[in-house]
Design a protein around this motif. Structure first.
Motif, short mmCIF file in Angstrom:
data_model
loop_
_atom_site.label_atom_id
_atom_site.label_comp_id
_atom_site.label_asym_id
_atom_site.label_seq_id
_atom_site.Cartn_x
_atom_site.Cartn_y
_atom_site.Cartn_z
N TYR A 20 36.76 -14.26 17.07
CA TYR A 20 35.43 -14.87 17.13
C TYR A 20 34.41 -13.93 17.78
N LYS A 21 34.82 -13.22 18.82
CA LYS A 21 33.89 -12.30 19.48
C LYS A 21 33.47 -11.18 18.54
N ALA A 22 34.44 -10.66 17.77
CA ALA A 22 34.10 -9.60 16.82
C ALA A 22 33.18 -10.11 15.72
N ALA A 23 33.43 -11.33 15.24
CA ALA A 23 32.59 -11.91 14.19
C ALA A 23 31.17 -12.14 14.70
N ALA A 24 31.05 -12.60 15.94
CA ALA A 24 29.71 -12.83 16.51
C ALA A 24 28.93 -11.52 16.59
N ARG A 25 29.57 -10.47 17.04
CA ARG A 25 28.87 -9.19 17.15
C ARG A 25 28.50 -8.65 15.77
N ASP A 26 29.40 -8.82 14.80
CA ASP A 26 29.10 -8.36 13.44
C ASP A 26 27.86 -9.05 12.88
N LEU A 27 27.66 -10.30 13.29
CA LEU A 27 26.50 -11.06 12.81
C LEU A 27 25.27 -10.88 13.70
N GLY A 28 25.38 -10.04 14.72
CA GLY A 28 24.22 -9.71 15.54
C GLY A 28 23.99 -10.61 16.74
#
Length: 426
Positions: A20-28
């Motif tokens: 989830y943390k990686a996905a959040a960062r990928d989405l800005g």
């Protein structure tokens, strides 16, 4: 600390946290995490990659702290089963997309879950809510054997016990005192044991519309009653004779439990008479499913789930999922007696065999190994893929033919030794 970015709030991100943390960062987005349990904060590195970390359990306290920090929260994500009910309450307080908070407790507590299902007209086993061993015994006789007892807030089959007859009930003398999240167990559900096929069903939902991702069947080695379902878990398709009625039933469950956004994992049992709810969780599935979706389909579970919680519609709601293989997961259980592990034989022989994916070893030689009754007690597991279901099942059979456990059983407890004088009758 990144107050210049909008943020997502992850609730107890200790199992699916990294994804989830990686996905959040990928989405800005910046990452704010709230840890509601001691279980979460006891895990080393639990707050790694957080921009903001909160250690609070009351939803109102969480919202007050978010406001005081000036965080621009755009989504609230239940990242672990234990925090599901709090996540939906926080989302409602912040005016963000989430599932019906009035039903949050019913999506977490198994007794409230049964009550809600009965109110909604869903087929469920007969059940009783109890608080002591004596009440478990009374409920079992009242319902009639076989029954199954489970903590209302449990997870991963911890503390679940099938009671097929009066002898099994008499043998139940000790109950678990704490669940896997280190919380005291104060109540149990005793319900009719359903003898039938067991399935898990994974959906994504967006604004109340539901898209099935996949369905797994929990297959057992024989017809015995069981309280731990993981043996051969196989992804099935709509050619399975029970697929359509299970899918239809689960859609009713999702509506009845107010699930309108995000992933869900539902477990049911199926008999000739009907489909029965075992459990509903408004979360991603545990085990290898998320990883296998990423390997063999277009599903990107963390990004797609976060998109749902943002109030947007992920592409998987409309596009073909494009599964490139069938897959499954299997476990070799210790079903005999607790003891000391000498070796897990045959692992080396698996190398190079097509279709064998991740090898999961839960114990090392010299470790004490319990009878496998819950997920954390699995000695050996593997993920498997193939062109079709038959190939997956054949590969699982190959693994079982090559891998075995060597365990030295515990010695039975010796009776206390007393002197002749102590045994004399005065």
């Amino acid at each position: 600390m990144r107050k210049d970015l909008p943020a997502v709030l992850l609730v107890d991100p200790v199992r699916n946290g990294a994804g989830y943390k990686a996905a959040a960062r990928d989405l800005g987005f910046a990452v704010a995490s709230v840890y509601t349990l001691g279980f979460s904060t006891d895990i080393p590195g639990h707050d790694e990659d957080d921009d903001f970390s909160l250690h609070l359990s009351d939803p109102y306290d969480v919202v007050r702290q978010v406001v005081q920090l000036g965080l621009d929260i755009r989504a609230v994500v239940p990242a672990m089963e234990a925090g599901i009910h709090r996540a939906d309450q926080i989302a409602r307080l912040l005016g963000l997309p989430g599932n019906d908070p009035s039903l949050a407790w019913a999506r977490r507590n198994k007794a409230a879950m049964r009550t809600r299902a009965r109110e909604a007209g869903l087929s469920i086993p007969e059940f009783r809510l109890v608080h002591t061993l004596e009440e478990i015994r009374a409920a079992a006789h009242d319902i009639g054997f076989p029954v199954i007892s489970k903590p209302t807030m449990g997870s991963c089959s911890q503390g679940v016990t099938v009671l097929s007859d009066a002898a099994a009930l008499d043998a139940l003398t000790v109950l678990e005192t704490h669940d896997m999240y280190q919380q005291p167990i104060t109540e149990w559900l005793v319900e009719q044991y359903v003898r039938g096929r067991e399935f898990s069903v994974n959906f994504f939902s967006s604004h109340g519309e539901h898209r099935i991702i996949d369905m797994w069947e929990y297959r057992q080695p024989d017809e015995r009653d069981y309280d731990f379902p993981i043996w051969d878990n196989v992804q099935i398709d709509d050619s399975h004779p029970d697929y359509r009625r299970v899918e239809s039933y689960v859609r009713q469950v999702l509506d009845a439990f107010g699930i309108v956004h995000g992933p869900s994992h539902t477990e049911v049992k199926c008999t000739p008479e009907g489909v029965y709810l075992m459990e509903i969780g408004s979360r991603l599935p545990g085990g290898p499913a998320v990883h296998m979706w990423a390997q063999y389909s277009k599903v990107r579970a963390y990004r797609d789930a976060l998109t749902c919680y943002l109030g947007d519609r992920p592409t998987i709601m409309d596009e073909p999922l494009e599964f490139r293989a069938r897959y499954g997961a299997m476990a070799i259980r210790n079903e005999k007696a607790p003891g000391t592990l000498v070796a897990i034989h045959g692992i080396e022989a698996l190398k190079g065999h097509p279709g064998i994916g991740d090898i999961l070893v839960g114990y090392q030689p010299g470790d004490h190994i319990r009878v496998t009754r819950q997920q954390d007690d699995i000695p050996f597991g593997a993920t498997v893929s193939g062109a079709d279901e038959e190939e997956v099942v054949r590969t699982m059979g190959l693994i079982r033919s090559l891998v075995s456990l060597e365990i030295v059983p515990d010695l039975p407890a010796k009776p206390p030794v007393t002197s002749a004088r102590e045994n004399e009758t005065p």
